[in-house]
Design a protein around this motif. Structure first.
Motif, PDB file in Angstrom:
ATOM      1  N   GLY A 156       0.190   4.306   2.641  1.00  0.00           N
ATOM      2  CA  GLY A 156       0.374   5.363   3.631  1.00  0.00           C
ATOM      3  C   GLY A 156      -0.859   5.724   4.429  1.00  0.00           C
ATOM      4  N   ARG A 161      -0.345   2.038   7.010  1.00  0.00           N
ATOM      5  CA  ARG A 161       0.560   2.456   8.092  1.00  0.00           C
ATOM      6  C   ARG A 161       2.007   2.677   7.662  1.00  0.00           C
ATOM      7  NH1 ARG A 161      -1.509  -1.318  13.197  1.00  0.00           N
ATOM      8  NH2 ARG A 161      -3.725  -0.827  12.983  1.00  0.00           N
ATOM      9  N   ASN A 163       4.946   4.899   6.681  1.00  0.00           N
ATOM     10  CA  ASN A 163       5.234   6.312   6.925  1.00  0.00           C
ATOM     11  C   ASN A 163       5.861   6.928   5.684  1.00  0.00           C
ATOM     12  OD1 ASN A 163       5.817   8.820   7.948  1.00  0.00           O
ATOM     13  ND2 ASN A 163       7.530   8.134   9.208  1.00  0.00           N
ATOM     14  N   SER A 166       8.946   9.412   5.702  1.00  0.00           N
ATOM     15  CA  SER A 166      10.312   8.946   5.874  1.00  0.00           C
ATOM     16  C   SER A 166      11.150   9.294   4.646  1.00  0.00           C
ATOM     17  CB  SER A 166      10.311   7.431   6.099  1.00  0.00           C
ATOM     18  OG  SER A 166      11.603   6.888   5.943  1.00  0.00           O
TER      19      SER A 166
END
Length: 302
Positions: A156, A161, A163, A166
């Motif tokens: 994360g 990267r 997300n 979510s």
């Protein structure tokens, strides 16, 4: 070189005894606390340094090479100053510490004598001893990118990267039963595969541990019940009804990055790097000497 006020230097040269030490602690969450070994509170740089906490310090060591400088501070727990629960919860881990030498007759006469961070903390009853690590300690930490088969970044973060906000990777849940000091049965995590949250992170939203995060050791689904085993016992007892937010875990392997997170393009490891079994392998008749690790006599490198 330290800049010492001339008035303070004069007192130091005269052997004045109106000196006290003050410690200003800045936690990573921004909370700032001050302590002093004087018998009255002192305000240093706008921070109230509390007396009566039993704060004392050992002799500091300093070296000319890159060895880690260090000393220790010790004191007593106090509900309105430094609590055992905060310390056990990790709120003081790696906190910045500035040590000042102050003239208690005139607190404007002060000099910064050391700056560092809190290291190992030992507790005994209502007292504690904390290691003060100098700035050179950063030079002893691993840094830079390592060539390993597994990913070298945190799930994360800016390099990964993924997300984690979510709904696929973050859920809210609550404790339904307590099975051990660090083993609980929870609700709200249904429909996800066994192990989905292993190596993930639990952030307590309510209860005695609200605001404290802990890593998940194991996530199991047994007969429809979801159980979480935590890596360490919480500072305060977990209670039925305590709510939390939990994020998915990653074992740093390329397969997990690709299959669970669809993030293979950002994988920061080297899955094809040869392993120890390849290094000690030897060619066998009929085996291609291509280093693939797929034939007999060659170990896998992933």
């Amino acid at each position: 070189m330290r800049s010492i006020p001339s008035a303070l230097q004069t007192k130091l040269d005269s052997g004045a005894t109106t000196l006290a030490r003050c410690w200003i602690v800045t936690r990573r969450d921004g909370v700032v606390l001050g302590f002093t070994d004087h018998d009255c509170d002192l305000v240093v740089g706008g921070v109230n340094c509390r007396a009566g906490t039993g704060f004392t310090a050992s002799e500091a060591t300093s070296r000319f090479d890159l060895s880690v400088d260090g000393s220790e501070i010790s004191g007593a727990f106090s509900d309105d100053a430094l609590s055992e629960a905060d310390l056990a919860a990790g709120r003081y881990d790696a906190a910045e510490v500035a040590t000042w030498l102050v003239d208690w007759n005139d607190v404007a006469l002060k000099v910064l004598i050391a700056r560092g961070s809190l290291g190992e903390v030992r507790r005994e009853g209502m007292a504690f001893t904390a290691e003060l690590r100098g700035l050179a300690d950063a030079l002893a930490q691993d840094s830079g990118r390592l060539f390993t088969a597994r990913c070298g970044v945190d799930l994360g973060d800016g390099k990964c990267r993924v997300n984690l906000a979510s709904s696929t990777f973050r859920r809210n849940g609550a404790v339904t039963s307590i099975e051990g000091t660090s083993l609980v049965t929870v609700s709200g995590l249904g429909g996800l595969a066994d192990g989905w949250f292993t190596a993930g992170r639990v952030l307590w939203m309510t209860g005695a541990n609200a605001g404290v995060a802990v890593e998940v050791k194991q996530h199991h689904v047994v007969a429809g019940e979801v159980r979480l085993s935590l890596w360490q016992a919480m500072a305060e007892p977990i209670a039925v009804g305590d709510s939390f937010a939990i994020t998915a875990g990653c074992d740093k392997s390329f397969a997990t990055c690709r299959d669970r997170f669809a993030n293979a393009s950002n994988f920061r490891g080297f899955p094809q790097i040869p392993g120890n079994d390849f290094i000690v392998s030897y060619p066998l008749p009929g085996s291609p000497d291509n280093g693939s690790g797929t034939k007999a006599g060659y170990g896998g490198g992933s």
